[in-house]
Design a protein around this motif. Sequence first.
Motif, mmCIF file in Angstrom:
data_model
loop_
_atom_site.group_PDB
_atom_site.id
_atom_site.type_symbol
_atom_site.label_atom_id
_atom_site.label_comp_id
_atom_site.label_asym_id
_atom_site.label_seq_id
_atom_site.Cartn_x
_atom_site.Cartn_y
_atom_site.Cartn_z
ATOM 1 N N UNK A 64 0.833 -1.207 0.000
ATOM 2 C CA UNK A 64 0.000 0.000 0.000
ATOM 3 C C UNK A 64 0.867 1.255 0.000
ATOM 4 N N UNK A 65 1.878 1.249 0.843
ATOM 5 C CA UNK A 65 2.756 2.419 0.937
ATOM 6 C C UNK A 65 3.491 2.666 -0.382
ATOM 7 N N UNK A 66 3.995 1.605 -0.982
ATOM 8 C CA UNK A 66 4.743 1.741 -2.233
ATOM 9 C C UNK A 66 3.839 2.223 -3.364
ATOM 10 N N UNK A 67 2.618 1.675 -3.450
ATOM 11 C CA UNK A 67 1.697 2.100 -4.504
ATOM 12 C C UNK A 67 1.216 3.530 -4.283
ATOM 13 N N UNK A 68 1.066 3.934 -3.022
ATOM 14 C CA UNK A 68 0.702 5.323 -2.747
ATOM 15 C C UNK A 68 1.812 6.263 -3.203
ATOM 16 N N UNK A 69 3.059 5.876 -2.950
ATOM 17 C CA UNK A 69 4.182 6.699 -3.403
ATOM 18 C C UNK A 69 4.204 6.823 -4.922
ATOM 19 N N UNK A 70 3.913 5.721 -5.613
ATOM 20 C CA UNK A 70 3.879 5.787 -7.076
ATOM 21 C C UNK A 70 2.743 6.684 -7.548
ATOM 22 N N UNK A 71 1.599 6.626 -6.872
ATOM 23 C CA UNK A 71 0.490 7.498 -7.253
ATOM 24 C C UNK A 71 0.854 8.960 -7.032
ATOM 25 N N UNK A 72 1.642 9.240 -6.007
ATOM 26 C CA UNK A 72 2.106 10.615 -5.783
ATOM 27 C C UNK A 72 2.941 11.107 -6.956
ATOM 28 N N UNK A 96 -3.288 -2.231 -8.182
ATOM 29 C CA UNK A 96 -2.316 -2.786 -7.251
ATOM 30 C C UNK A 96 -2.625 -2.378 -5.821
ATOM 31 N N UNK A 97 -3.039 -1.126 -5.625
ATOM 32 C CA UNK A 97 -3.416 -0.652 -4.295
ATOM 33 C C UNK A 97 -4.639 -1.420 -3.789
ATOM 34 N N UNK A 134 -5.117 -7.197 3.119
ATOM 35 C CA UNK A 134 -5.310 -6.783 4.505
ATOM 36 C C UNK A 134 -6.674 -7.227 5.010
ATOM 37 N N UNK A 135 -7.696 -7.104 4.168
ATOM 38 C CA UNK A 135 -9.042 -7.525 4.562
ATOM 39 C C UNK A 135 -9.085 -9.018 4.854
ATOM 40 N N UNK A 136 -8.503 -9.820 3.965
ATOM 41 C CA UNK A 136 -8.512 -11.274 4.157
ATOM 42 C C UNK A 136 -7.676 -11.658 5.370
ATOM 43 N N UNK A 137 -6.524 -11.009 5.552
ATOM 44 C CA UNK A 137 -5.685 -11.295 6.716
ATOM 45 C C UNK A 137 -6.425 -10.972 8.005
ATOM 46 N N UNK A 138 -7.188 -9.885 7.992
ATOM 47 C CA UNK A 138 -7.975 -9.522 9.160
ATOM 48 C C UNK A 138 -9.035 -10.580 9.455
#
Length: 312
Positions: free
Chosen positions: A12-20, A289-290, A297-301
């Motif tokens: 999530x963090x990496x894809x957010x950075x790419x979106x930035x 990808x995000x 995360x949803x499935x892991x939860x």
Amino acid sequence: MLRSMDSAVAGLRAHQNKMDVIGNNISNVNTFGFKSQTYSFKEAMYQTSTASTGGVVRDTTSAGGTNAAQYGYGTMMGSIAMDMTSSTPSYVGGFNACIDGEGFFITKAVVGPDAGYGVDKMKASGFDYTRVGQFQIDSNGYLVDANKNFVYGFRRRADDTDAKPLEDNLKPLKVPKDLNFAYDGDALQLKDVQVNSAGEVTGTVVSTDAAQDGKTVSLGKVAIATFQNPNGLTKSGGGYYNASDSDNTGASSATIPGGSTSMLMTGYLEASNVDLAKEFSEMITTQRGFQANSKIITVSDEMLADLVNMKR
């Protein structure tokens, strides 16, 4: 906590950075001289559960080898690289110029000593480099860009020869006080100031002195800076780039347009090199990808919830 949760958070963090990065590219689609950036991923750390071992042969028996078993912990930023390819020249007219090829105009926010800067000391002189050639003459006779930064180049020598050769050091280009290229005094008043393809900045003198009125005078030639690795430059905002002796730009030089150095296109400004089709395609894949990482995360939860609910 599940390893999959850690991997998804990293994703999530990496894809957010790419979106930035994508958002910054798209927002500058109409910014003159803008160079787009590309974002790449790389694997994050691994935890080795079983090491890789080779097979063993003893007399008449042998044991097979095993491959490594490793758990990955997601992805992270690999690099953010600039695309320094030239873009389409846009005709805007006026006192503007575009570099037809590689190179940068050399500017500085504060005027340096009149002795100037040696070309070999260019990277240590605190210059700002730009591809945007929006020029004007300020009230003190200096050639400045749209952000009021002084434009550097090579002045004409103050001597009695007809050729008036260029000086060796980089100096802020300035209107001389007389036709003999003396600069210590009030600058001449000029009209019809323009720059040609060879970087020569000229204007017509407006004066009550009949010997000077209507004459053409030169401020010198605009310098073009080139770097062995222009991708090693650092963006500083406002269309400017910085370089230093400790960066990855490699060898640098400053010369006048012509020969092996790019010529100027007068009246043009370089458009942004952002490819909207590419950026929107990258936006779609980044968004998916995000979403995929958020689903992990949803499935892991849900798995953690099942584990907690085993004891009732």
